[in-house]
Write an enzyme that holds these catalytic residues in place. Sequence first.
Site, PDB file in Angstrom:
ATOM      1  CG  ASP A  39      -0.287  -0.106   2.428  1.00  0.00           C
ATOM      2  OD1 ASP A  39       1.030  -0.472   2.405  1.00  0.00           O
ATOM      3  OD2 ASP A  39      -0.809   0.075   3.474  1.00  0.00           O
ATOM      4  CG  HIS A 243      21.097   3.187 -19.144  1.00  0.00           C
ATOM      5  ND1 HIS A 243      20.348   2.520 -20.152  1.00  0.00           N
ATOM      6  CD2 HIS A 243      21.795   4.413 -19.518  1.00  0.00           C
ATOM      7  CE1 HIS A 243      20.367   3.581 -21.032  1.00  0.00           C
ATOM      8  NE2 HIS A 243      20.974   4.640 -20.528  1.00  0.00           N
ATOM      9  CG  ASP A 260      24.152  10.277 -17.105  1.00  0.00           C
ATOM     10  OD1 ASP A 260      23.234  11.371 -17.063  1.00  0.00           O
ATOM     11  OD2 ASP A 260      24.130   9.908 -18.118  1.00  0.00           O
ATOM     12  CG  ASP A 271      20.666  13.572 -19.308  1.00  0.00           C
ATOM     13  OD1 ASP A 271      21.574  13.354 -18.251  1.00  0.00           O
ATOM     14  OD2 ASP A 271      20.449  13.127 -20.435  1.00  0.00           O
ATOM     15  CG  HIS A 350      26.095   6.463 -26.187  1.00  0.00           C
ATOM     16  ND1 HIS A 350      26.351   7.800 -26.322  1.00  0.00           N
ATOM     17  CD2 HIS A 350      27.034   5.990 -25.137  1.00  0.00           C
ATOM     18  CE1 HIS A 350      27.320   8.194 -25.559  1.00  0.00           C
ATOM     19  NE2 HIS A 350      27.859   7.136 -24.933  1.00  0.00           N
ATOM     20  CG  HIS A 354      18.850  12.191 -25.188  1.00  0.00           C
ATOM     21  ND1 HIS A 354      18.208  12.952 -24.342  1.00  0.00           N
ATOM     22  CD2 HIS A 354      19.900  11.436 -24.655  1.00  0.00           C
ATOM     23  CE1 HIS A 354      18.753  12.960 -23.209  1.00  0.00           C
ATOM     24  NE2 HIS A 354      19.607  12.113 -23.409  1.00  0.00           N
ATOM     25  CG  HIS A 361      16.174   9.074 -23.062  1.00  0.00           C
ATOM     26  ND1 HIS A 361      16.241   8.166 -22.269  1.00  0.00           N
ATOM     27  CD2 HIS A 361      17.224   9.738 -23.396  1.00  0.00           C
ATOM     28  CE1 HIS A 361      17.291   7.997 -21.990  1.00  0.00           C
ATOM     29  NE2 HIS A 361      18.101   9.090 -22.525  1.00  0.00           N
ATOM     30  CD  GLU A 384      23.708  11.278 -23.569  1.00  0.00           C
ATOM     31  OE1 GLU A 384      24.421  10.434 -22.778  1.00  0.00           O
ATOM     32  OE2 GLU A 384      22.768  11.358 -23.863  1.00  0.00           O
ATOM     33  CE1 TYR A 388      30.591   5.301 -21.144  1.00  0.00           C
ATOM     34  CE2 TYR A 388      30.299   5.247 -23.518  1.00  0.00           C
ATOM     35  CZ  TYR A 388      29.897   5.893 -22.442  1.00  0.00           C
ATOM     36  OH  TYR A 388      29.113   6.880 -22.492  1.00  0.00           O
ATOM     37  NE  ARG A 406      26.731   9.216 -20.202  1.00  0.00           N
ATOM     38  CZ  ARG A 406      26.787   7.778 -19.595  1.00  0.00           C
ATOM     39  NH1 ARG A 406      27.644   6.970 -19.974  1.00  0.00           N
ATOM     40  NH2 ARG A 406      26.346   7.767 -18.457  1.00  0.00           N
ATOM     41  CD  GLU A 408      23.927  13.591 -20.794  1.00  0.00           C
ATOM     42  OE1 GLU A 408      22.853  13.495 -21.536  1.00  0.00           O
ATOM     43  OE2 GLU A 408      24.216  12.932 -20.049  1.00  0.00           O
TER      44      GLU A 408
END
Length: 444
Positions: A39, A243, A260, A271, A350, A354, A361, A384, A388, A406, A408
């Site tokens: 709940d 991610h 990130d 972002d 990647h 975006h 996104h 970005e 890697y 990275r 960004e």
Amino acid sequence: MIHIPKSEYARRRKALMAQMEPNSIAILPAAAVAIRNRDVEHVYRQDSNFQYLSGFPEPQAVIVLIPGRVHGEYVLFCRERNVERELWDGLRAGQEGAISDFGADDAFPITDIDDILPGLIEGRDRVYSAMGSNPEFDRKLMEWINAIRSKASLGAQPPDEFVALDHLLHDMRLYKSAAELKVMRHAAHISARAHVRAMQASRVGLHEYSLEAELDYEFRKSGAKMPAYGSIVASGDNSCILHYQENDALLKDGDLVLIDAGCEIDCYASDISRTFPVNGRFSPEQKAIYELVLAAQEAAFTQIAPDKHWNQAHEATVQVITAGLVELGLLQGDVQELIASEAYKAFYMHRAGHWLGLDVHDVGEYKVGGEWRVLEVGMTLTVEPGIYISPNNLNVAKKWRGIGVRIEDDVVVTKNGCEILSGDVPKAVAEIEALMAAARSSAA
């Protein structure tokens, strides 16, 4: 706190209705409450399209837009005021608040929707709705339509055309107004301070979640109710997981940490990604990869302007990264052939960015008529690039393995190029090292 003004929501509704066919109706439900477990509910977050048209923050609500309706074109169904429920769950706008505070022309209790909405639909030729995004509401809408159809022999006129609302709304959302950009700038400034705070707090022996706590503190302290997405704090080999979400590893001497993270203000996302050394000093290999990614990002910025198409920024990053990997000996061969064969994807898998807005996104087509979309003033996007190098990549020398970088930023297309909304976080190696050194000396 900066918010989208009520007049802007009215302008958006008017612009949407201007695109609708004559004698039509648009129907859009609020986001449902999501159950976390048993709940316990997740913190409520409004559906982005619903938010875009209304700014109404409550669940159990439905927007109805009826161009040309004499008694008012904007109808809002929402919960009634209820003293007992408000004692437990917080204040509600009610029908009066829907009209006075949120600009509805007419407002009805959500419990009366079965009795009232079919009458509003009846006689309309076309229904616009968010088909497919809320199956339960789709079923309910068909029940209302079937109720009208069942009375066709008595002269009731059911609509004969159903159209997805997404295309019209998503194209509108792609172009940000001055008010939207003000909110997004504010979100980016808060997120930038959070990234700086995390850099300053970084120490060997802390955990990834220690830095995540610094981010959350700055977000909440500055008025952002929640992150725009699950924050990524990835140190060491974890920085090569795009991610990564666990955020529980130990911060080790000699490792990089990739963060990130961005907050949300008035449902608008920021972002930002930054990568820095846990101990405040880049190793030669880390610095080489980092500066290559930074050069790729700088190249991308030059390809963002009203006369450029969406993919040019990405192509610029691929060119710089591939040439740089060859120079460092991580790839072998002719640069253009390596790009053609997509060999760089072993390290950069990647795209360079975006759309950004009410969703991190964000909505909007990247291609129009099979061609990359040409950028226009007011479009907001991320830039970005990343590299890697998997800890399991045996094709490269051991000294490179486990390095993930990275960088960004959030940008808006302007008349002369682009404006970086998130530029308040240091990016140059010397700037990052100086910031972290100053934090250590002041703490000593």
